[in-house]
Design an enzyme around this catalytic site. Structure first.
Site, PDB file in Angstrom:
ATOM      1  N   ASP A  49      13.924 -47.597 -58.005  1.00 37.22           N
ATOM      2  CA  ASP A  49      12.741 -48.393 -57.644  1.00 37.22           C
ATOM      3  C   ASP A  49      13.000 -49.906 -57.692  1.00 37.22           C
ATOM      4  O   ASP A  49      12.112 -50.689 -57.335  1.00 37.22           O
ATOM      5  CB  ASP A  49      11.559 -48.054 -58.560  1.00 37.22           C
ATOM      6  CG  ASP A  49      10.978 -46.682 -58.260  1.00 37.22           C
ATOM      7  OD1 ASP A  49      11.373 -46.082 -57.244  1.00 37.22           O
ATOM      8  OD2 ASP A  49      10.136 -46.207 -59.048  1.00 37.22           O
ATOM      9  N   ARG A  91      11.815 -34.932 -50.716  1.00 35.24           N
ATOM     10  CA  ARG A  91      11.499 -34.890 -52.145  1.00 35.24           C
ATOM     11  C   ARG A  91      10.990 -33.496 -52.468  1.00 35.24           C
ATOM     12  O   ARG A  91       9.788 -33.260 -52.578  1.00 35.24           O
ATOM     13  CB  ARG A  91      10.477 -35.966 -52.493  1.00 35.24           C
ATOM     14  CG  ARG A  91      11.033 -37.364 -52.275  1.00 35.24           C
ATOM     15  CD  ARG A  91      10.007 -38.429 -52.490  1.00 35.24           C
ATOM     16  NE  ARG A  91       9.810 -38.754 -53.884  1.00 35.24           N
ATOM     17  CZ  ARG A  91       9.006 -39.745 -54.293  1.00 35.24           C
ATOM     18  NH1 ARG A  91       8.345 -40.459 -53.420  1.00 35.24           N
ATOM     19  NH2 ARG A  91       8.861 -39.995 -55.581  1.00 35.24           N
ATOM     20  N   ARG A 108      -0.120 -49.737 -52.648  1.00 34.40           N
ATOM     21  CA  ARG A 108       0.029 -48.495 -53.425  1.00 34.40           C
ATOM     22  C   ARG A 108       0.607 -48.789 -54.810  1.00 34.40           C
ATOM     23  O   ARG A 108       0.485 -47.972 -55.721  1.00 34.40           O
ATOM     24  CB  ARG A 108       0.953 -47.516 -52.680  1.00 34.40           C
ATOM     25  CG  ARG A 108       0.389 -47.058 -51.357  1.00 34.40           C
ATOM     26  CD  ARG A 108       1.233 -45.979 -50.755  1.00 34.40           C
ATOM     27  NE  ARG A 108       1.269 -44.822 -51.655  1.00 34.40           N
ATOM     28  CZ  ARG A 108       1.777 -43.658 -51.341  1.00 34.40           C
ATOM     29  NH1 ARG A 108       2.301 -43.464 -50.150  1.00 34.40           N
ATOM     30  NH2 ARG A 108       1.776 -42.672 -52.211  1.00 34.40           N
ATOM     31  N   LYS A 115       2.133 -48.388 -62.836  1.00 33.94           N
ATOM     32  CA  LYS A 115       1.704 -47.350 -61.875  1.00 33.94           C
ATOM     33  C   LYS A 115       2.299 -45.997 -62.255  1.00 33.94           C
ATOM     34  O   LYS A 115       1.600 -44.995 -62.321  1.00 33.94           O
ATOM     35  CB  LYS A 115       2.163 -47.732 -60.459  1.00 33.94           C
ATOM     36  CG  LYS A 115       1.996 -46.603 -59.454  1.00 33.94           C
ATOM     37  CD  LYS A 115       2.524 -46.949 -58.080  1.00 33.94           C
ATOM     38  CE  LYS A 115       3.991 -46.688 -57.868  1.00 33.94           C
ATOM     39  NZ  LYS A 115       4.354 -45.287 -57.564  1.00 33.94           N
ATOM     40  N   ASN A 116       3.605 -45.987 -62.503  1.00 33.52           N
ATOM     41  CA  ASN A 116       4.268 -44.700 -62.726  1.00 33.52           C
ATOM     42  C   ASN A 116       3.950 -44.081 -64.080  1.00 33.52           C
ATOM     43  O   ASN A 116       4.274 -42.919 -64.322  1.00 33.52           O
ATOM     44  CB  ASN A 116       5.788 -44.841 -62.542  1.00 33.52           C
ATOM     45  CG  ASN A 116       6.165 -44.926 -61.072  1.00 33.52           C
ATOM     46  OD1 ASN A 116       5.305 -44.798 -60.208  1.00 33.52           O
ATOM     47  ND2 ASN A 116       7.438 -45.142 -60.798  1.00 33.52           N
ATOM     48  N   CYS A 119       8.376 -37.611 -46.874  1.00 33.59           N
ATOM     49  CA  CYS A 119       8.246 -38.892 -47.557  1.00 33.59           C
ATOM     50  C   CYS A 119       9.194 -39.885 -46.918  1.00 33.59           C
ATOM     51  O   CYS A 119      10.293 -39.520 -46.507  1.00 33.59           O
ATOM     52  CB  CYS A 119       8.593 -38.703 -49.029  1.00 33.59           C
ATOM     53  SG  CYS A 119       8.586 -40.235 -49.916  1.00 33.59           S
TER      54      CYS A 119
HETATM   55  C1  UD1 Z   1       9.364 -40.709 -59.872  1.00 32.93           C
HETATM   56  C2  UD1 Z   1       8.664 -42.028 -59.606  1.00 32.93           C
HETATM   57  C3  UD1 Z   1       9.357 -42.762 -58.469  1.00 32.93           C
HETATM   58  C4  UD1 Z   1      10.847 -42.934 -58.783  1.00 32.93           C
HETATM   59  C5  UD1 Z   1      11.471 -41.581 -59.137  1.00 32.93           C
HETATM   60  C6  UD1 Z   1      12.914 -41.710 -59.597  1.00 32.93           C
HETATM   61  C7  UD1 Z   1       6.361 -41.640 -60.187  1.00 32.93           C
HETATM   62  C8  UD1 Z   1       4.969 -41.449 -59.730  1.00 32.93           C
HETATM   63  N1  UD1 Z   1       7.294 -41.765 -59.230  1.00 32.93           N
HETATM   64  O1  UD1 Z   1       9.241 -39.925 -58.692  1.00 32.93           O
HETATM   65  O2  UD1 Z   1       8.763 -44.048 -58.326  1.00 32.93           O
HETATM   66  O3  UD1 Z   1      11.498 -43.458 -57.646  1.00 32.93           O
HETATM   67  O4  UD1 Z   1      10.722 -40.955 -60.194  1.00 32.93           O
HETATM   68  O5  UD1 Z   1      12.990 -42.549 -60.706  1.00 32.93           O
HETATM   69  O6  UD1 Z   1       6.623 -41.716 -61.369  1.00 32.93           O
HETATM   70  N2  UD1 Z   1      14.296 -33.588 -56.965  1.00 32.93           N
HETATM   71  C9  UD1 Z   1      14.681 -32.345 -56.519  1.00 32.93           C
HETATM   72  N3  UD1 Z   1      13.832 -31.294 -56.775  1.00 32.93           N
HETATM   73  C10 UD1 Z   1      12.664 -31.449 -57.462  1.00 32.93           C
HETATM   74  C11 UD1 Z   1      12.301 -32.717 -57.908  1.00 32.93           C
HETATM   75  C12 UD1 Z   1      13.146 -33.782 -57.656  1.00 32.93           C
HETATM   76  O7  UD1 Z   1      15.714 -32.183 -55.893  1.00 32.93           O
HETATM   77  O8  UD1 Z   1      11.962 -30.430 -57.654  1.00 32.93           O
HETATM   78  C13 UD1 Z   1      15.169 -34.758 -56.688  1.00 32.93           C
HETATM   79  C14 UD1 Z   1      14.476 -35.765 -55.763  1.00 32.93           C
HETATM   80  O9  UD1 Z   1      14.595 -35.400 -54.414  1.00 32.93           O
HETATM   81  C15 UD1 Z   1      15.209 -37.026 -56.099  1.00 32.93           C
HETATM   82  C16 UD1 Z   1      15.510 -36.861 -57.601  1.00 32.93           C
HETATM   83  O10 UD1 Z   1      15.373 -35.481 -57.877  1.00 32.93           O
HETATM   84  O11 UD1 Z   1      16.407 -37.084 -55.392  1.00 32.93           O
HETATM   85  C17 UD1 Z   1      14.579 -37.640 -58.510  1.00 32.93           C
HETATM   86  O12 UD1 Z   1      13.255 -37.269 -58.244  1.00 32.93           O
HETATM   87  P1  UD1 Z   1      12.137 -37.317 -59.351  1.00 32.93           P
HETATM   88  O13 UD1 Z   1      12.704 -37.822 -60.619  1.00 32.93           O
HETATM   89  O14 UD1 Z   1      11.440 -35.994 -59.378  1.00 32.93           O
HETATM   90  O15 UD1 Z   1      11.146 -38.401 -58.762  1.00 32.93           O
HETATM   91  P2  UD1 Z   1       9.563 -38.365 -58.771  1.00 32.93           P
HETATM   92  O16 UD1 Z   1       9.052 -37.809 -60.038  1.00 32.93           O
HETATM   93  O17 UD1 Z   1       9.069 -37.788 -57.487  1.00 32.93           O
END
Ligand code: UD1
Length: 424
Positions: free
Chosen positions: A309, A127, A405, A29-30, A122
């Protein structure tokens, strides 16, 4: 997945049936979600091994809304993207699925402007998108995020950006936004999850010029266009781990094939440390229950650390272990709601602060006792089903829309391994 099972919100589980057998891993999925988000950059694509999940359907709907034509069926996404228009991706989409905000980067890269609705709250915690937006700005884009919508404009990104933390989504968005840049973009402290390497391999396969300076830094040199491409999505490491946990938790043995064990190093080490027997082949893993489980300490983190995850799934094994475990969630700030349900089933759970918990088996001789439990997010839903399979008596798990999902035919796979789960 049939339309019928996708709409079923509740399952009833007769507990304490061990799982034995072999099961195939679904496509990731990811990985598939960011590949789909990158498609506006390409003229035509055929993606295979795409899992049939509600989130994937939403992404394909977004692409069709932008003007793509083609189909998603039998695990194959075949799309013609030549006549795409640059339309805003409204909050109707981004509220349903955060990954749709990844279209910001590809639309910016393709049309010089990306417009998306601000993703809603979320269930696994706040996030934010600040790293995505600061990245665009640092590389020369104009960002406006007022009124619940985000607009990013640039006629070509250029320069260096160091991510303050290695966000997976921000790394993917910034890569896609830079593919056609007239200059050079260098990203430092990038995420190094396998899904990032997959996106780079996919884009390079279509003609992009993205190179790793070292594992945490990459350079994108702009190209004029990308070419049609065929690509096979990698196996889902999180689904594979979930199925392995289900085998060990039920005192059985499950062999997961068509997976990449090298993507599961930290989770498999945790399984072994708890006392499970883990055997690994080139593209398979088998995990077996061989005796009482021991408590361990697990802290989630960015790859290659233990993935957030997989946290909810390992907590089920912790709730069966003879000695206490310490579980710390370091990536998201609200991913413990399932622990209240485990406590209701009899497990000893003490949440010591928002992101840390001590977990141990029930004091009751019989272990956890089945009851009605709810699911609050994707991995939590799968974990509650595993909890039901190990509990005495009958467990009802509600709100399965989250499960669909991320897991394809999950209930069917478990039943084929020996579970007794029926839809209500
Ligand atoms: C992706 C995965 C999700 C997984 C996560 C962490 C997909 C579709 N989803 O989510 O399943 O749980 O990686 O491995 O691939 N953050 C900030 N600011 C930002 C972006 C992120 O503070 O602009 C923080 C988030 O709140 C979180 C951390 O960074 O605490 C990791 O988030 P991120 O790696 O961005 O996760 P996703 O890409 O949303």
């Amino acid at each position: 997945m049939s339309v019928l099972t996708k709409t079923k919100e509740t399952v009833i589980i007769s507990g304490q049936t061990p799982l034995f057998g072999t099961v195939t891993t679904q496509g990731s999925k990811n990985s598939a979600l960011p590949l789909l988000a990158a498609l506006p950059l390409l003229p035509e694509v055929e993606l295979t091994n795409v899992p049939d999940l509600t989130d994937i359907h939403v992404m394909v709907d977004v692409l069709k809304y932008l003007g793509a034509t083609g189909t998603f069926s039998e695990g194959v996404v075949k799309l013609d993207l030549r006549n795409l228009m640059n339309r805003p991706i409204s909050a109707d989409f981004t509220d349903q699925l955060r990954a749709s905000s990844l279209f910001m980067g590809s639309l910016l890269g393709k049309f010089g402007e990306g417009r998306v609705g601000m993703p809603g709250g979320c269930v696994i915690g706040s996030r934010p998108l600040d790293i995505h937006l600061n990245g665009f700005e640092s590389l020369g884009a104009e960002v406006d995020s007022t009124g619940g919508n985000i607009s990013v404009i640039s006629n070509g990104l250029e320069g260096h950006f160091t991510l303050p933390l290695p966000s997976v989504g921000a790394t993917q968005n910034l890569i896609c936004a830079s593919v056609f840049s007239p200059g050079e973009v260098k990203l430092h402290n990038i995420a190094i999850e396998p899904e990032i390497f997959e996106l780079v391999e996919f884009l390079n396969g279509a003609g992009a010029n993205i190179t790793f300076e070292n594992p945490k830094t990459l350079t994108i040199r702009g190209v004029k266009r990308l070419n049609p491409v065929q690509f096979n999505v990698q196996p889902d490491r999180i689904e594979a781990f979930t199925l392995l946990v289900a085998g060990v938790a039920t005192k059985g043995s499950v062999k997961v094939t068509h997976c990449r064990p090298e993507h599961l190093t930290a989770p498999l080490q945790a399984l072994e440390a708890m006392g499970a027997k883990v055997e690994v082949g080139e593209n398979w893993v088998e995990a077996s229950y061989v005796g009482p489980l021991k408590g361990i300490e697990v802290e989630t983190g960015f790859y290659p650390a233990f993935p957030t995850d997989c946290q909810q799934q390992i907590s089920i094994l912790m709730a069966l272990a003879e000695t206490p475990s310490i579980l710390s969630e370091k990536v998201f700030n609200s991913r413990f709601r399932h622990l209240d349900e485990l406590r209701n089933m009899g497990a000893q759970v003490k949440i010591t602060n928002d992101n840390s918990a001590i977990i141990q088996r029930s004091k009751n001789e019989k272990g956890m006792i089945g009851c009605t439990v709810d699911s609050y997010d994707l991995r939590g839903a799968a974990s509650m089903i595993i909890a039901g399979m190990v509990s005495e008596g009958v467990t009802t798990v509600k709100t399965l829309r989250y499960l669909y999902r991320g897991y394809e035919e999950f209930i069917e796979k478990l039943n084929r391994l020996g579970a007794e789960i029926s839809y209500r």
